[in-house]
Enzyme design. Structure first.
Site, PDB file in Angstrom:
ATOM      1  N   MET A 207      -9.937   2.977  -4.419  1.00  0.00           N
ATOM      2  CA  MET A 207     -10.292   3.846  -5.545  1.00  0.00           C
ATOM      3  C   MET A 207      -9.457   3.388  -6.739  1.00  0.00           C
ATOM      4  SD  MET A 207     -10.255   7.704  -3.923  1.00  0.00           S
ATOM      5  CE  MET A 207     -10.934   8.488  -5.395  1.00  0.00           C
ATOM      6  N   SER A 208     -10.103   3.138  -7.856  1.00  0.00           N
ATOM      7  CA  SER A 208      -9.383   2.714  -9.056  1.00  0.00           C
ATOM      8  C   SER A 208      -8.455   3.801  -9.567  1.00  0.00           C
ATOM      9  CB  SER A 208     -10.385   2.383 -10.177  1.00  0.00           C
ATOM     10  OG  SER A 208     -11.088   1.210  -9.901  1.00  0.00           O
TER      11      SER A 208
END
Length: 224
Positions: free
Chosen positions: A64-65
């Site tokens: 997940m960024s």
């Protein structure tokens, strides 16, 4: 001792501040990030870290960024309520849910079947009725998907493939991280690039500064 509810509120406020400090100023984007609970999309064992501005591991070797980086990509697209958006790289579905609060419709393609299934379940539980997470190769999308006003690639590329650019409607915009190999350097530098399809169908690029994303991969897979 800090009460759990107060601690969560303070972490959420700190997260939004970090997104703003990264340069995100669009109020609609900030409100969408505030409205979507990141902990609902984070893997269970990392949920206590969900409201921090940090990347989190996902299955299939993906991540997940950081919300600040995600916010920069989404803001660059300048999404309107009437826009149809294509997302390449669904991941957890967190970015998809934020996009769904800004656009008319969101189609998200994920090459890993397990991630696509899990993201679709999370989006249904939210709910985000105008978003669909599908198993497919976002770098070679089917023409039958139709045209999109906005496209965001949640991965780094040397350049967007022609099959993807063909889905970009006139006046549309695409955002991705471009890998640039400088002479003598082993690792590529990355820049956030916005591609606009201008009058006549020509493409115009704008460099929006340094960025960081995992490398894109072609094809589809069930899991690692």
């Amino acid at each position: 001792m800090i009460e759990p509810a107060k601690a969560a509120f303070e972490e959420r406020a700190a997260l939004l501040l970090a997104v703003r400090q990264a340069g995100v100023r669009d109020i609609s984007v900030m409100r969408a990030i505030e409205a979507v609970p990141r902990e609902a999309f984070a893997p269970y064992k990392f949920r206590d870290l969900a409201n921090r501005n940090m990347a989190l591991p996902l299955g299939c070797g993906q991540t997940m960024s950081r919300p600040a980086d995600l916010g920069r990509r989404i803001e660059a697209l300048r999404i309107g309520r009437g826009h149809r958006v294509l997302e390449v790289g669904t991941g957890s579905g967190y970015g998809t849910a934020i996009l769904a609060r800004l656009a008319r419709e969101v189609v998200s393609l994920e090459r890993y079947e397990t991630l696509a299934i899990e993201a679709a379940r999370r989006l249904a539980a939210l709910p985000a009725a105008n978003a669909a997470a599908l198993h497919g190769d976002g770098l070679a999308p089917a023409p039958t998907l139709g045209q999109f006003d906005r496209i965001v690639v949640q991965a780094a590329l040397d350049a967007p493939p022609a099959a993807l650019l063909q889905l970009l409607s006139p006046g549309g915009a695409l955002v991705y991280a471009r890998r640039d190999f400088a002479e003598g350097e082993k690792r590529p530098r990355q820049r956030l690039i916005k591609v606009d399809r201008i009058e006549g169908g020509d493409l115009r690029e704008n460099d929006l500064g340094p960025h960081s994303l995992g490398a894109a991969a072609f094809g589809v897979a069930k899991a690692l």
